[in-house]
Design an enzyme around this catalytic site. Structure first.
Site, PDB file in Angstrom:
ATOM      1  N   LYS A 121       0.827  -1.203   0.000  1.00  0.00           N
ATOM      2  CA  LYS A 121       0.000   0.000   0.000  1.00  0.00           C
ATOM      3  C   LYS A 121       0.864   1.257   0.000  1.00  0.00           C
ATOM      4  O   LYS A 121       0.649   2.181  -0.795  1.00  0.00           O
ATOM      5  CB  LYS A 121      -0.921   0.012   1.220  1.00  0.00           C
ATOM      6  CG  LYS A 121      -1.879   1.193   1.257  1.00  0.00           C
ATOM      7  CD  LYS A 121      -2.356   1.519   2.658  1.00  0.00           C
ATOM      8  CE  LYS A 121      -1.297   2.273   3.428  1.00  0.00           C
ATOM      9  NZ  LYS A 121      -1.781   2.778   4.738  1.00  0.00           N
ATOM     10  N   ASP A 139      -6.219   0.725   1.175  1.00  0.00           N
ATOM     11  CA  ASP A 139      -6.204   0.923   2.621  1.00  0.00           C
ATOM     12  C   ASP A 139      -7.525   0.410   3.198  1.00  0.00           C
ATOM     13  O   ASP A 139      -8.311  -0.247   2.507  1.00  0.00           O
ATOM     14  CB  ASP A 139      -5.963   2.391   2.964  1.00  0.00           C
ATOM     15  CG  ASP A 139      -7.144   3.281   2.575  1.00  0.00           C
ATOM     16  OD1 ASP A 139      -8.072   2.812   1.888  1.00  0.00           O
ATOM     17  OD2 ASP A 139      -7.139   4.466   2.959  1.00  0.00           O
TER      18      ASP A 139
END
Length: 214
Positions: A121, A139
């Site tokens: 991420k 996320d």
């Protein structure tokens, strides 16, 4: 499961809701963005933004942070969750950037993930926001929205969510879509009190439909 066509329609609605969606972490350089994203793990962007001005004033680049004492960095970021481990990670990251990458942030997802505290991420966020390299950072907001809309199964992993989004969203829209989904999840389809009754996405949403029928 939501079809690609209907998900595209949802994205158009979300685009109208949040046309100016963007990354909310404050930084002046790619290195500072990288550090801010590392610090944002299990913390809010608002909380990180309160701590980073002093941190970046003291250590604006990888060269200065690589020479920092852990205790000094801890003192500057102690309001952020997990600050002790994060202080160690960002110093080690700065050292690796200096020693292994000539003081430059690597523009490669695999290389970025060799840095302490950097996962998939974080790598996607930095590559997209700092360098314009397409990617979708999944996320908690992006994962929640994708599952509530039944774009993916509830059991889908973060990587599976990312792969699915990459299949249904054109590559040139990956970065923009990532930010819009985050804004939608952060300010509208929130975890604890989603605004389902006033949601233009409701006709497409299995989760909201269940709530509104009760």
């Amino acid at each position: 499961m939501l079809s690609k066509k209907r998900f595209t329609e949802v994205l158009d609605i979300i685009a109208d809701m949040f046309p100016e969606a963007h990354g909310e972490l404050t930084s002046d350089t790619p290195f500072q963005l990288l550090i801010a994203v590392i610090l944002s793990a299990q913390a809010t962007d608002k909380g990180v933004n309160k701590a980073t001005p002093a941190l970046f004033a003291a250590y604006p680049d990888s060269k200065s942070l690589a020479q920092a004492a852990v205790s000094d960095v801890e003192r500057l970021i102690k309001t952020i969750g997990l600050y002790r481990s994060k202080a160690k990670n960002i110093i080690r990251t700065a050292i690796m950037i200096e020693e292994d990458f000539g003081g430059q942030i690597p523009k490669d997802k695999a290389l970025l993930q060799t840095l302490p505290g950097v996962g998939r991420k974080t790598a996607n966020v930095v590559l997209g926001d700092a360098f314009g390299i397409p990617g979708i950072a999944v996320d908690t907001h992006v994962e929640r929205i994708s599952k509530r809309l039944q774009l993916v199964k509830q059991s889908a992993t973060v990587t599976e969510v990312e792969e699915k989004l990459m299949k249904v969203v054109p590559e040139e829209e990956w970065i923009t879509t990532h930010h819009r989904l985050i804004f939608f999840g952060r300010y509208h389809c929130t975890a604890r009190a989603p605004k389902c009754t006033a949601c233009p996405v409701l006709p497409y949403c299995h989760f909201g439909g269940k709530l509104s029928s009760k």
